[in-house]
Design a protein around this motif. Sequence first.
Motif, mmCIF file in Angstrom:
data_model
loop_
_atom_site.group_PDB
_atom_site.id
_atom_site.type_symbol
_atom_site.label_atom_id
_atom_site.label_comp_id
_atom_site.label_asym_id
_atom_site.label_seq_id
_atom_site.Cartn_x
_atom_site.Cartn_y
_atom_site.Cartn_z
ATOM 1 N N LEU A 14 0.720 -1.252 -0.093
ATOM 2 C CA LEU A 14 0.117 0.186 -0.054
ATOM 3 C C LEU A 14 0.975 1.145 0.063
ATOM 4 O O LEU A 14 0.285 2.337 -0.691
ATOM 5 N N GLU A 15 1.873 1.220 0.755
ATOM 6 C CA GLU A 15 2.877 2.468 0.724
ATOM 7 C C GLU A 15 3.534 2.645 -0.602
ATOM 8 O O GLU A 15 3.897 3.759 -0.910
ATOM 9 N N ARG A 16 3.632 1.831 -1.343
ATOM 10 C CA ARG A 16 4.298 1.877 -2.702
ATOM 11 C C ARG A 16 3.384 2.320 -3.835
ATOM 12 O O ARG A 16 3.710 2.364 -4.860
ATOM 13 N N GLU A 17 1.946 2.058 -3.616
ATOM 14 C CA GLU A 17 1.025 2.501 -4.279
ATOM 15 C C GLU A 17 0.121 3.760 -4.015
ATOM 16 O O GLU A 17 -0.166 3.973 -2.833
ATOM 17 N N TYR A 18 -0.481 4.549 -4.837
ATOM 18 C CA TYR A 18 -1.386 5.327 -4.675
ATOM 19 C C TYR A 18 -2.501 5.765 -5.679
ATOM 20 O O TYR A 18 -2.326 5.109 -6.809
ATOM 21 N N MET A 19 -3.785 6.377 -5.308
ATOM 22 C CA MET A 19 -4.800 6.402 -6.159
ATOM 23 C C MET A 19 -4.431 7.832 -6.758
ATOM 24 O O MET A 19 -4.050 8.837 -6.256
ATOM 25 N N CYS A 20 -5.015 7.641 -8.357
ATOM 26 C CA CYS A 20 -4.860 8.857 -9.046
ATOM 27 C C CYS A 20 -6.207 9.084 -9.726
ATOM 28 O O CYS A 20 -6.654 8.075 -10.349
ATOM 29 N N THR A 21 -6.842 10.364 -9.602
ATOM 30 C CA THR A 21 -8.079 10.169 -10.428
ATOM 31 C C THR A 21 -7.801 11.333 -11.483
ATOM 32 O O THR A 21 -7.424 12.577 -11.175
ATOM 33 N N VAL A 22 -8.273 11.211 -12.696
ATOM 34 C CA VAL A 22 -8.102 12.140 -14.034
ATOM 35 C C VAL A 22 -9.208 12.338 -14.274
ATOM 36 O O VAL A 22 -10.141 11.609 -14.995
ATOM 37 N N ARG A 23 -9.650 13.757 -14.363
ATOM 38 C CA ARG A 23 -10.977 14.252 -14.920
ATOM 39 C C ARG A 23 -10.754 14.418 -16.680
ATOM 40 O O ARG A 23 -10.054 15.023 -16.905
ATOM 41 N N TYR A 30 -11.542 9.038 -14.632
ATOM 42 C CA TYR A 30 -10.865 7.780 -14.529
ATOM 43 C C TYR A 30 -9.746 7.727 -13.414
ATOM 44 O O TYR A 30 -9.026 8.347 -13.150
ATOM 45 N N THR A 31 -10.172 6.714 -12.591
ATOM 46 C CA THR A 31 -9.630 6.415 -11.218
ATOM 47 C C THR A 31 -8.625 5.193 -11.619
ATOM 48 O O THR A 31 -9.152 4.132 -12.017
ATOM 49 N N CYS A 32 -7.310 5.317 -10.957
ATOM 50 C CA CYS A 32 -6.359 3.970 -11.086
ATOM 51 C C CYS A 32 -5.544 4.085 -10.088
ATOM 52 O O CYS A 32 -5.415 5.144 -9.302
ATOM 53 N N THR A 33 -4.874 2.999 -9.727
ATOM 54 C CA THR A 33 -3.820 2.656 -8.546
ATOM 55 C C THR A 33 -2.701 2.577 -9.261
ATOM 56 O O THR A 33 -2.378 1.689 -10.330
ATOM 57 N N ILE A 34 -1.790 3.361 -9.033
ATOM 58 C CA ILE A 34 -0.316 3.108 -9.871
ATOM 59 C C ILE A 34 0.756 3.047 -8.627
ATOM 60 O O ILE A 34 0.832 3.489 -7.585
ATOM 61 N N GLN A 35 2.096 2.825 -9.161
ATOM 62 C CA GLN A 35 3.273 2.311 -8.167
ATOM 63 C C GLN A 35 3.585 3.999 -7.894
ATOM 64 O O GLN A 35 3.800 4.934 -8.629
ATOM 65 N N ARG A 36 4.302 3.973 -6.776
ATOM 66 C CA ARG A 36 4.807 5.257 -6.286
ATOM 67 C C ARG A 36 5.802 5.871 -7.266
ATOM 68 O O ARG A 36 6.075 6.932 -7.233
ATOM 69 N N ASP A 37 6.713 4.939 -7.612
ATOM 70 C CA ASP A 37 7.804 5.398 -8.693
ATOM 71 C C ASP A 37 7.496 5.426 -10.060
ATOM 72 O O ASP A 37 8.128 5.614 -10.998
ATOM 73 N N ALA A 38 5.929 5.271 -10.515
ATOM 74 C CA ALA A 38 5.727 5.459 -11.877
ATOM 75 C C ALA A 38 5.980 6.726 -12.285
ATOM 76 O O ALA A 38 5.754 7.872 -11.795
ATOM 77 N N LYS A 39 6.187 6.788 -13.489
ATOM 78 C CA LYS A 39 6.476 8.114 -14.316
ATOM 79 C C LYS A 39 4.968 8.611 -15.165
ATOM 80 O O LYS A 39 4.111 7.916 -15.117
ATOM 81 N N THR A 76 8.363 12.279 -18.390
ATOM 82 C CA THR A 76 9.504 11.564 -18.226
ATOM 83 C C THR A 76 10.192 11.491 -16.725
ATOM 84 O O THR A 76 11.046 10.987 -16.446
ATOM 85 N N LYS A 77 9.245 12.326 -15.825
ATOM 86 C CA LYS A 77 9.672 12.227 -14.587
ATOM 87 C C LYS A 77 8.588 11.437 -13.834
ATOM 88 O O LYS A 77 7.664 11.061 -14.114
ATOM 89 N N SER A 78 9.089 11.080 -12.523
ATOM 90 C CA SER A 78 7.956 10.488 -11.535
ATOM 91 C C SER A 78 6.931 11.223 -11.106
ATOM 92 O O SER A 78 7.218 12.568 -11.031
ATOM 93 N N ILE A 79 5.610 10.814 -11.131
ATOM 94 C CA ILE A 79 4.592 11.703 -10.727
ATOM 95 C C ILE A 79 4.435 12.066 -9.254
ATOM 96 O O ILE A 79 4.338 13.409 -8.903
ATOM 97 N N SER A 80 5.005 11.170 -8.425
ATOM 98 C CA SER A 80 5.033 11.664 -6.938
ATOM 99 C C SER A 80 6.264 12.719 -6.659
ATOM 100 O O SER A 80 5.854 13.683 -5.725
ATOM 101 N N LYS A 81 7.340 12.681 -7.374
ATOM 102 C CA LYS A 81 8.152 13.862 -7.264
ATOM 103 C C LYS A 81 7.748 15.166 -7.886
ATOM 104 O O LYS A 81 8.301 16.044 -7.386
#
Length: 573
Positions: A14-23, A30-39, A76-81
Amino acid sequence: MMLSRLMSGSVRNLEREYMCTVRLLDDTEYTCTIQRDAKGQYLFDLICHHLNLLEKDYFGIRYVDPDKQRHWLEFTKSISKQMKSQPPFTMCLRVKFYPPDPAALKEEITRYLVFLQIKRDLYHGRLLCKTSDAALLAAYILQAEIGDYDPGKHPEGYSSKFQFFPKHSEKLERRIAEIHKTELIGQTPETAELKFLQKAQMLETYGVDPHPCKDVSGNPAFLAFTPFGFVVLQGNKRVHFLKWHEVTKLKFEGKTFHIYANQKEDKKIILTYFAPTPEACKHLWKCGVENQAFYKLDKSSQVRTVSSSNLFFKGSRFRFSGRVAKEVMEQSAKIKREPPEIHRAGLVPSRSCPSITHGPRLSSVPRTRRRAVHISIMEGLESLRDSAHSTPVRSVSHGDSFMSRSRSHVMDSGDRAAVISDETYSPSDSVLPTPVAEHSLELAVSRQINGAPCSIEEEKESEAGTPSVGDLAELGADSRVLKSAGGEATLSGTEQVNKFVLSVLRLLLVTIGLLFVLLLLLIILTESDLDIAFLRDIRQTPEFEQFHYEYFCPLRRWFACKLRWVGGLLINK
């Protein structure tokens, strides 16, 4: 023991994943679960797969940071960063690079999404046009969403139930209904959308994503990058237009944004504007760099890393990643598949554009009072004073390879500032930053405080949330600051002195550093026993031997004598 390991493993997942909602552009989510280091590219590909979209290079994902500054997600960059807030994250899919000729898009699904974006631009005043054009565009939207006029389904005044623009007049509504009834009969939604795009592409403000700034005289202005070049809008006029091949450099320092260009007869010009904040200025610069690379270059291999820095000043470096417009068009021509099914949102309630609902037009003030307060769009609003720029601006031709002949013909009509509308250019949700938090109760309070149409507040919610009451007061203050002319636009004397002192200090530090490096090299040459080829060659030169025996050795003896003298004084004490 086994249970605790499983629980700890699930917690780590769970700590390595988080929720994203895109309108999306039709206001669905559109809601999805992605990895913390996903770009960013991973999330964008998920959305395009969900939409069955292949011509995806025109689109991007926009988000808003806690300071209410908009950004485009870098793939090209991580979303969380990139996100300065905590998950879950809310973002929006929007058109980032407007097609130079939307009618030339290969697939209907792409044209439909661009249609939704331009309809949104029209509703929020970003796509501003004259009254005759506005009526035709609105009629195309009606035809695309409700079909042919039917007296049984569409009673008198039916067009007033749709909100196409920030402000309506009864005369404009009657003209919209007249065009819809008589001129568009038999057109399918696909045809109406295509004609809407063809008409919108002819307008001066097509593809404009405005950035509020001030010129050197403190007058409000909107800067924007279009498929055809860089534009500056003031009042109801386009006061500057530079084609992409004329723009040579984009630079920013703090809140100051500079545009360097070469026009005809080797005429070099520099335009300077001031953004509200350094963050807004950097966002403006990055948008300019990306748009120039996308529309100007022939190949993505020609893209270079761009720096905003001057000598001795800390700057930013940025590189556009992705394909350029010519490559996108070539790739689109190779698409060969069955056209995907399009689920149009014409009958689905929308929070941002009431024009796609069949409910009454929403407003927090009575219609009669609204007409008394606002001059109708047909009569025109009071224009802001003419541009403070003394140099007349050419209404030049967008003679690029992407432009249709009709648009080129219109743009070649004269050498004067182009009037873009009957009213002042003032996009409703571009002057103020897009809010972040979602609070429906505060939304209702904000409507009562501001007296603004509910639909405009709902668009702000759909972009990235709804502001609190405190935020509204702060945003109001920000807008007053933007509209105040005077010394805030230019750097104060104190700031100029500080910049000069900082530059001198940096120069001094660099000089001291170079001298220190030279001193170390000298010590290595004279005192060390390193037997390296290039050091040996230097030591054997006559000039170095002369310097060593005539200057360095006496200086070394002098320093040794002084050190012994100082040491003796310290010991005697």
